[in-house]
Every structure is written in structure tokens, then in C-alpha cells.
Design a protein around this motif. Sequence first.
Motif, PDB file in Angstrom:
ATOM      1  N   UNK A 216     -80.317  12.020  -6.701  1.00  0.00           N
ATOM      2  CA  UNK A 216     -81.022  11.085  -7.566  1.00  0.00           C
ATOM      3  C   UNK A 216     -80.006  10.369  -8.450  1.00  0.00           C
ATOM      4  N   UNK A 217     -80.053   9.046  -8.411  1.00  0.00           N
ATOM      5  CA  UNK A 217     -79.073   8.245  -9.141  1.00  0.00           C
ATOM      6  C   UNK A 217     -79.438   8.151 -10.612  1.00  0.00           C
ATOM      7  N   UNK A 218     -78.523   7.544 -11.362  1.00  0.00           N
ATOM      8  CA  UNK A 218     -78.678   7.386 -12.815  1.00  0.00           C
ATOM      9  C   UNK A 218     -78.913   8.736 -13.480  1.00  0.00           C
ATOM     10  N   UNK A 219     -78.214   9.751 -12.980  1.00  0.00           N
ATOM     11  CA  UNK A 219     -78.323  11.080 -13.558  1.00  0.00           C
ATOM     12  C   UNK A 219     -79.707  11.682 -13.493  1.00  0.00           C
ATOM     13  N   UNK A 220     -80.528  11.236 -12.547  1.00  0.00           N
ATOM     14  CA  UNK A 220     -81.886  11.759 -12.444  1.00  0.00           C
ATOM     15  C   UNK A 220     -82.879  11.098 -13.376  1.00  0.00           C
ATOM     16  N   UNK A 221     -82.479   9.964 -13.985  1.00  0.00           N
ATOM     17  CA  UNK A 221     -83.401   9.288 -14.890  1.00  0.00           C
ATOM     18  C   UNK A 221     -83.794  10.176 -16.054  1.00  0.00           C
ATOM     19  N   UNK A 222     -85.083  10.252 -16.321  1.00  0.00           N
ATOM     20  CA  UNK A 222     -85.585  11.070 -17.432  1.00  0.00           C
ATOM     21  C   UNK A 222     -85.661  12.555 -17.096  1.00  0.00           C
ATOM     22  N   UNK A 223     -85.471  12.918 -15.844  1.00  0.00           N
ATOM     23  CA  UNK A 223     -85.752  14.287 -15.414  1.00  0.00           C
ATOM     24  C   UNK A 223     -85.000  15.362 -16.197  1.00  0.00           C
ATOM     25  N   UNK A 224     -83.685  15.227 -16.445  1.00  0.00           N
ATOM     26  CA  UNK A 224     -82.995  16.301 -17.181  1.00  0.00           C
ATOM     27  C   UNK A 224     -83.571  16.540 -18.578  1.00  0.00           C
ATOM     28  N   UNK A 225     -84.139  15.500 -19.174  1.00  0.00           N
ATOM     29  CA  UNK A 225     -84.700  15.619 -20.513  1.00  0.00           C
ATOM     30  C   UNK A 225     -86.147  16.132 -20.492  1.00  0.00           C
ATOM     31  N   UNK A 226     -86.783  16.124 -19.324  1.00  0.00           N
ATOM     32  CA  UNK A 226     -88.185  16.520 -19.214  1.00  0.00           C
ATOM     33  C   UNK A 226     -88.397  17.850 -18.499  1.00  0.00           C
ATOM     34  N   UNK A 269     -75.688  17.369 -20.962  1.00  0.00           N
ATOM     35  CA  UNK A 269     -77.028  17.883 -20.712  1.00  0.00           C
ATOM     36  C   UNK A 269     -77.305  17.962 -19.217  1.00  0.00           C
ATOM     37  N   UNK A 270     -76.936  16.924 -18.482  1.00  0.00           N
ATOM     38  CA  UNK A 270     -77.124  16.954 -17.034  1.00  0.00           C
ATOM     39  C   UNK A 270     -76.375  18.120 -16.415  1.00  0.00           C
ATOM     40  N   UNK A 271     -75.174  18.354 -16.883  1.00  0.00           N
ATOM     41  CA  UNK A 271     -74.391  19.474 -16.345  1.00  0.00           C
ATOM     42  C   UNK A 271     -75.073  20.807 -16.647  1.00  0.00           C
ATOM     43  N   UNK A 272     -75.655  20.949 -17.826  1.00  0.00           N
ATOM     44  CA  UNK A 272     -76.312  22.211 -18.177  1.00  0.00           C
ATOM     45  C   UNK A 272     -77.566  22.461 -17.354  1.00  0.00           C
ATOM     46  N   UNK A 273     -78.360  21.415 -17.096  1.00  0.00           N
ATOM     47  CA  UNK A 273     -79.619  21.645 -16.387  1.00  0.00           C
ATOM     48  C   UNK A 273     -79.449  21.621 -14.871  1.00  0.00           C
ATOM     49  N   UNK A 274     -78.460  20.860 -14.375  1.00  0.00           N
ATOM     50  CA  UNK A 274     -78.297  20.723 -12.929  1.00  0.00           C
ATOM     51  C   UNK A 274     -77.232  21.652 -12.362  1.00  0.00           C
ATOM     52  N   UNK A 275     -76.233  21.982 -13.166  1.00  0.00           N
ATOM     53  CA  UNK A 275     -75.109  22.765 -12.668  1.00  0.00           C
ATOM     54  C   UNK A 275     -73.973  21.849 -12.266  1.00  0.00           C
ATOM     55  N   UNK A 276     -72.754  22.244 -12.595  1.00  0.00           N
ATOM     56  CA  UNK A 276     -71.591  21.379 -12.364  1.00  0.00           C
ATOM     57  C   UNK A 276     -71.357  21.098 -10.886  1.00  0.00           C
ATOM     58  N   UNK A 277     -71.824  21.996 -10.006  1.00  0.00           N
ATOM     59  CA  UNK A 277     -71.588  21.813  -8.580  1.00  0.00           C
ATOM     60  C   UNK A 277     -72.518  20.790  -7.947  1.00  0.00           C
ATOM     61  N   UNK A 278     -73.480  20.269  -8.701  1.00  0.00           N
ATOM     62  CA  UNK A 278     -74.488  19.358  -8.149  1.00  0.00           C
ATOM     63  C   UNK A 278     -74.332  17.926  -8.663  1.00  0.00           C
ATOM     64  N   UNK A 299     -64.493  12.281 -15.629  1.00  0.00           N
ATOM     65  CA  UNK A 299     -63.448  13.249 -15.971  1.00  0.00           C
ATOM     66  C   UNK A 299     -63.349  13.455 -17.483  1.00  0.00           C
ATOM     67  N   UNK A 300     -63.466  12.384 -18.245  1.00  0.00           N
ATOM     68  CA  UNK A 300     -63.440  12.523 -19.697  1.00  0.00           C
ATOM     69  C   UNK A 300     -64.680  13.261 -20.206  1.00  0.00           C
ATOM     70  N   UNK A 301     -65.746  13.254 -19.416  1.00  0.00           N
ATOM     71  CA  UNK A 301     -66.967  13.952 -19.802  1.00  0.00           C
ATOM     72  C   UNK A 301     -66.947  15.441 -19.527  1.00  0.00           C
ATOM     73  N   UNK A 302     -65.814  15.962 -19.068  1.00  0.00           N
ATOM     74  CA  UNK A 302     -65.674  17.400 -18.894  1.00  0.00           C
ATOM     75  C   UNK A 302     -65.847  17.905 -17.484  1.00  0.00           C
ATOM     76  N   UNK A 303     -66.122  17.021 -16.536  1.00  0.00           N
ATOM     77  CA  UNK A 303     -66.227  17.446 -15.147  1.00  0.00           C
ATOM     78  C   UNK A 303     -64.846  17.443 -14.503  1.00  0.00           C
TER      79      UNK A 303
END
Length: 321
Positions: A216-226, A269-278, A299-303
Motif C-alpha cells: 500500500x502506497x503513501x505509507x498505507x494512508x490513514x491505516x497506521x493511525x487507525x 509510527x509506520x515502522x512501529x505498527x508495520x515492522x521494519x521488514x515490511x 535513511x534519515x528516518x531511521x530505516x
Amino acid sequence: MNSLIDVHAHWLPRELFGLPEGAPYAAMHDRGGELYLGEVPLSIATDAMSDVAAILDDMRVKGIGMRALSAPPFAFPLTAGERNENYAATFNSALAEQVSRSDGRLVGLGMVTLGTEAAATRQLEELAATEGIRGVAIPPLLDGRSLDTGVLRHVLTEADRLDLAVLVHPMQLPRPEWPDYYLANLIGNPVETATAVASLLLGGVMEALPGLRICFVHGGGCAPWLVSRWAHAWKARPDVRRASAVAPDTALRTLYFDTVVYDGPQLELLRRVAGKDQIACGSDYPFDMAEPDPARFALDGGLEAAELVAAAVGFLGIKGE
């Protein structure tokens, strides 16, 4: 940074700017080197969308070693018919040709018509047999339905069978409450995507298709926050969990997402809910909403570069290459 893989970028040859039958917007066209969608300026150079040399040059500048190309979402052929089947076939053939000439720098995510299940199956089988095509790009919504039912669910089932990746990209569908300020994009796109993620998870699709590779593009839209809200409802309401045996916050960690979220805390937040491997690097090239420096941002965002590449390789199904 030159080894990163961008899973979210767009290309469309000029001969297909007329768009398929039933498209929600008027045709694309060039005005003095600038690209328009009907009367709407897209704020990008026409060559950025249609010229593969421009795409490869952008990759060199931005530190991208490989890029997955898909059609802009308003070019998705949503209805059946010979014209749309020809449109999809022309795009897929042109995409495969460009990929074959790219020395491994490009891979393709093709398109299928979405009017009938039979046509979608036939076209998906053709994509699976085409060198350099790794998957298919589809919209999150079709005729008011999402990924858990109808033709879109059928496409996911067949993509899983054929080992094709699926990229889900919103279509910026117009709605009367969003006529101004680009809200059809700024609000509509994230909501379209979140609707698809929720339908996929609560509809039990990933449980039925555990091998499905879907991003899912755009970081999953609203999904990580919902997703925490969905998880609460899944525990509290039988109607929410009637089609799924796995809580949505757990099931979400089987999906892939790109990094086009614009802000470090949102990426975290995306990394916490989705996992860094995804999480794979994405750009949304060449649109005005693209991440301007996708490799640096990720890369600057910690990945880590290895994590980003592994996610892209996993999503695209690149094995030992």
C-alpha cells in the motif's frame, strides 16, 4: 544509497494519454511541456511521465538503483470491453519493452481491466509470463467495493496463485465535499487506501491468501493511525470480527508499505505498527506529491538500507538476482 529499490513510481507512454474508457478524469495532454489531466495542471513536466530517459536520470540523481514502474492511477482500466483490453495490452507490452532495455534498473507492475473476472485472469496470466513484469497495480476501490469482495478480491486471489506482487494505489476519486484545496488528493487518497487496508484485514483476505505480496502506497494512508481503533473494535464487536480470525493490528504486519509519508515521526509510527521488514522505499515519481529525495528521507528516518532493500525484494519477488 545507490542500491535502494523504489517500488512506487509512475510511467505512461504518450500514445496512452487518452486514458481508458470509463476513466474518472478527462484525458492527459501536454501544454507547452507541462502535463495536464483534463483542465487540471499536474505541476510536472510531460517528459517526466512519458520519457524513460528522464526516469533513469532522476534515479541517478536521487540514489535509486532500481525502480518499479506502474501506470498513474487514473489510467487504470476500470471497465470491460475491447478498447480497454487493448489499452491494457498496449501498456503492458510497452512497459515490458522499456524494462528489457533498462539493464536491470527497471521492473514493471502491469495493469489489467477490472470489468470481469475472466478478463482479469487472462491478463494476469499474460503478465505472469512476461519477462520483467513483477506484478500488477490496482485501485483500492471499484464500484463502491474494496479488496474483500468482487473483482478486486478475484485479482488478489489470482495474483497469489500466479506469484505476482500487487501494488494498491488510490485514484483520487472526486467527491462533492472535497471540491477545493486539492482535498480529493490530500484527504481522499489516504482514506481510499485505509478503506482498502481495513477491508483486506477485517475481511480475512490475508488469512485466505497468506502468500499474497501486497503493498500500500503513501505509507498505507490513514491505516497506521487507525489500526489501533480497528483492533479495539475487533475485540469489542462480533460484527467487526465476523470474517477474520486474526486481529487487524497483527494482520497488518504481513503487508508491505512504502515510505511516502513526508515526516520523520510518521515514518516512525509506520515502522512501529508495520515492522521494519515490511517498509520499502517509495517516491511517487513524478507527481507533485512525490517525496523529493526518497532515499535520503528513508535513511534519515531511521530505516537501514538493507531493511529497505529486503522489503522491496520481498514484495517484488526478486529471488537470487
